[in-house]
Design an enzyme around this catalytic site. Sequence first.
Site, PDB file in Angstrom:
ATOM      1  N   ARG A 190       0.913  -1.130  -0.004  1.00 38.78           N
ATOM      2  CA  ARG A 190      -0.043   0.102  -0.045  1.00 38.78           C
ATOM      3  C   ARG A 190       0.743   1.211   0.101  1.00 38.78           C
ATOM      4  NH1 ARG A 190      -3.995  -3.345   3.211  1.00 38.78           N
ATOM      5  NH2 ARG A 190      -2.781  -2.848   5.166  1.00 38.78           N
ATOM      6  N   ASP A 228     -15.820  -2.565  -4.573  1.00 37.37           N
ATOM      7  CA  ASP A 228     -15.908  -3.662  -3.790  1.00 37.37           C
ATOM      8  C   ASP A 228     -17.389  -3.894  -3.672  1.00 37.37           C
ATOM      9  OD1 ASP A 228     -13.960  -4.720  -1.689  1.00 37.37           O
ATOM     10  OD2 ASP A 228     -15.790  -5.288  -1.025  1.00 37.37           O
ATOM     11  N   SER A 229     -17.546  -5.246  -3.589  1.00 39.32           N
ATOM     12  CA  SER A 229     -19.082  -5.920  -3.559  1.00 39.32           C
ATOM     13  C   SER A 229     -19.544  -5.705  -2.043  1.00 39.32           C
ATOM     14  CB  SER A 229     -19.273  -7.065  -4.113  1.00 39.32           C
ATOM     15  OG  SER A 229     -18.352  -7.917  -3.288  1.00 39.32           O
ATOM     16  N   CYS A 316      -3.633 -14.191  -3.720  1.00 41.20           N
ATOM     17  CA  CYS A 316      -3.214 -14.937  -2.195  1.00 41.20           C
ATOM     18  C   CYS A 316      -3.750 -16.290  -2.033  1.00 41.20           C
ATOM     19  CB  CYS A 316      -4.120 -13.910  -1.278  1.00 41.20           C
ATOM     20  SG  CYS A 316      -5.701 -13.660  -1.203  1.00 41.20           S
TER      21      CYS A 316
HETATM   22  N1  SAH Z   1      -7.179  -4.671  -0.834  1.00 44.96           N
HETATM   23  C1  SAH Z   1      -7.820  -4.549   0.341  1.00 44.96           C
HETATM   24  C2  SAH Z   1      -8.061  -6.091   0.771  1.00 44.96           C
HETATM   25  C3  SAH Z   1      -9.054  -6.880  -0.452  1.00 44.96           C
HETATM   26  S1  SAH Z   1     -10.027  -8.147   0.298  1.00 44.96           S
HETATM   27  C4  SAH Z   1      -7.008  -3.990   1.568  1.00 44.96           C
HETATM   28  O1  SAH Z   1      -5.836  -3.726   1.418  1.00 44.96           O
HETATM   29  O2  SAH Z   1      -7.317  -3.851   2.480  1.00 44.96           O
HETATM   30  C5  SAH Z   1     -10.754  -8.685  -1.010  1.00 44.96           C
HETATM   31  C6  SAH Z   1     -12.125  -7.746  -1.190  1.00 44.96           C
HETATM   32  O3  SAH Z   1     -12.843  -8.297  -2.226  1.00 44.96           O
HETATM   33  C7  SAH Z   1     -13.076  -7.956  -0.157  1.00 44.96           C
HETATM   34  O4  SAH Z   1     -13.502  -6.485   0.463  1.00 44.96           O
HETATM   35  C8  SAH Z   1     -14.477  -8.448  -0.888  1.00 44.96           C
HETATM   36  O5  SAH Z   1     -15.552  -7.800  -0.324  1.00 44.96           O
HETATM   37  C9  SAH Z   1     -14.293  -8.053  -2.103  1.00 44.96           C
HETATM   38  N2  SAH Z   1     -14.781  -8.786  -3.183  1.00 44.96           N
HETATM   39  C10 SAH Z   1     -14.945 -10.193  -3.237  1.00 44.96           C
HETATM   40  N3  SAH Z   1     -15.353 -10.662  -4.504  1.00 44.96           N
HETATM   41  C11 SAH Z   1     -15.531  -9.679  -5.002  1.00 44.96           C
HETATM   42  C12 SAH Z   1     -16.093  -9.388  -6.428  1.00 44.96           C
HETATM   43  N4  SAH Z   1     -16.507 -10.310  -7.183  1.00 44.96           N
HETATM   44  N5  SAH Z   1     -16.438  -8.017  -6.812  1.00 44.96           N
HETATM   45  C13 SAH Z   1     -16.100  -7.222  -5.937  1.00 44.96           C
HETATM   46  N6  SAH Z   1     -15.586  -7.153  -4.886  1.00 44.96           N
HETATM   47  C14 SAH Z   1     -15.274  -8.374  -4.304  1.00 44.96           C
END
Ligand code: SAH
Length: 373
Positions: A190, A228-229, A316
Site C-alpha cells: 500500500r 468492492d461488492s 493470495c
Molecule cells: N485491498 C484490500 C483487501 C482486499 S480483500 C486491503 O488492502 O485492505 C478482498 C475484497 O474483495 C473484500 O473486501 C471483498 O468484499 C471483495 N470482493 C470479493 N469478491 C468480489 C467481487 N466479485 N467483486 C467486488 N468485490 C469483491
Amino acid sequence: MFSGAIARVDGNPDSGETVEVRASDGALLALAAYSPHSQIRARVWTWDDREIDASFFVRRIEDAASARTALALDEAGDAMRLVHGESDGLPGVVADRYGDTAVVQILSAGAERWRDAIADALCSVPGIECVWERSDADVRELEGLKPRTGLLRGAALKPEHIIHEHGLRFRVEIDAGHKTGFYLDQRDNRLLLRKLSRGKDVLDCFSYTGGFAINALQGGAASVLAIDSSELALASARANAKLNGLPEAELLEADVFQSLRRLRDQARTFDVIVLDPPKFAPTAAHAEKASRAYKDINLLALKMLRPGGFLMTFSCSGGVSADLFQKIVAGAALDAAADVRIERWMHAAADHPVALNFPEGEYLKGLLCRVAG
Ligand code: SAH
C-alpha cells in the site's frame, strides 16, 4: 502430517491431544497435536524432545514478538501480525495486534486444546491488554470445531479500533471485519502505491476498507475509483478517508468482473490499477478455474492502462504458485497486446514470515507491472 503418511495410531488420543510421532524404527520424530477429524492428522508443535505445556506457548509467542522487534516492525505503526501460524512454530494459531488488543484465530484441534495458554501468553506480550477471539474461519470445520468469537482476556470491549499504518489511520472492526479485521499483509505494498500515485488516476479493485485507495489519495492521486461488492467495507473506506482528512474516493459497490467490462466499454483509462482479489483457489484443486478468473481481470486491467501505467496485481491463493501466477499475467499481457515489464515482485510484509519447511506459508504474491510508455 497427512493421514496417508501415518501407518498406525497407538491408543485412542483425544482431539488436540499431544502425541509422539515416531518413525517406523520407533525413533521419536516430533511432538504433535492430534486432529482426528482432519486430513492433516497431526500438526507438529516441536521436533525436539520437549514437553508441550503452557510455558511452550509463552516461549513461542515471545520468540515471535522478538523477531518483530528485531526487524523494527513497530516503526510502521501499531498494527501487525504477532503470530503467523506454522511459520512462527504455532500451527493453527494466528494473532494480529491492533494497538493494545490481540485478535486471535484458533484454527486447529491442537490450538483449541491450548486456547487458555495461548490467550495468557498473548497477554504477556508488552502492551497487550486485551485478547479477542475471531475463530470463525471455515477451516475450523475441517478440524471438527465450531465457530467461536468474543472477548478472551481483558476488560475493555471496544470492537472498533483506530490503527496507524505508515502515518495513516484506519478504522478496524475486530468483531465484524474480514479475518481479524484488516489485511495487514499488504501494508508495504500500500505504501508503494502511495509513492506511485502523485497526479495519477487510480483504480482500486477489491478495495475492502480502502487500504490501497486511501494510500493513493495520501500520495496525491488526481482521482481514485474504488470498487468492492461489500457495502460495509465501502462505508469503512469512506470513514477512513475522513479520518485522514482526505477527499473521498469515488466508491462503487459492485462486482469487479462486471465493472471492469463496463469501464472498458465506456473506454475509461487509468494510470494505475490495483487488483487485490480474494482467494480464488484455496487449494491446487481450484487452480484451473482460478487461473481463468485471474487472467480475466488482469487482461481487462491491462487494456485500460495508459502508456507508462502501472498494474499492481496480487494473488493470495495457496493453490496458485508464484510461477503460475506470473504465467497467467504474462498470458493476459499477450492477449491484451501490451508491452509489459515486471518492475517488482511483491510479498506479504515481514510480520508474515515463511518457515523454510513450510513454503505454503508464502501465500501472497504480487507483481508490479509497467506498460511501456
Ligand atoms: N485491498 C484490500 C483487501 C482486499 S480483500 C486491503 O488492502 O485492505 C478482498 C475484497 O474483495 C473484500 O473486501 C471483498 O468484499 C471483495 N470482493 C470479493 N469478491 C468480489 C467481487 N466479485 N467483486 C467486488 N468485490 C469483491
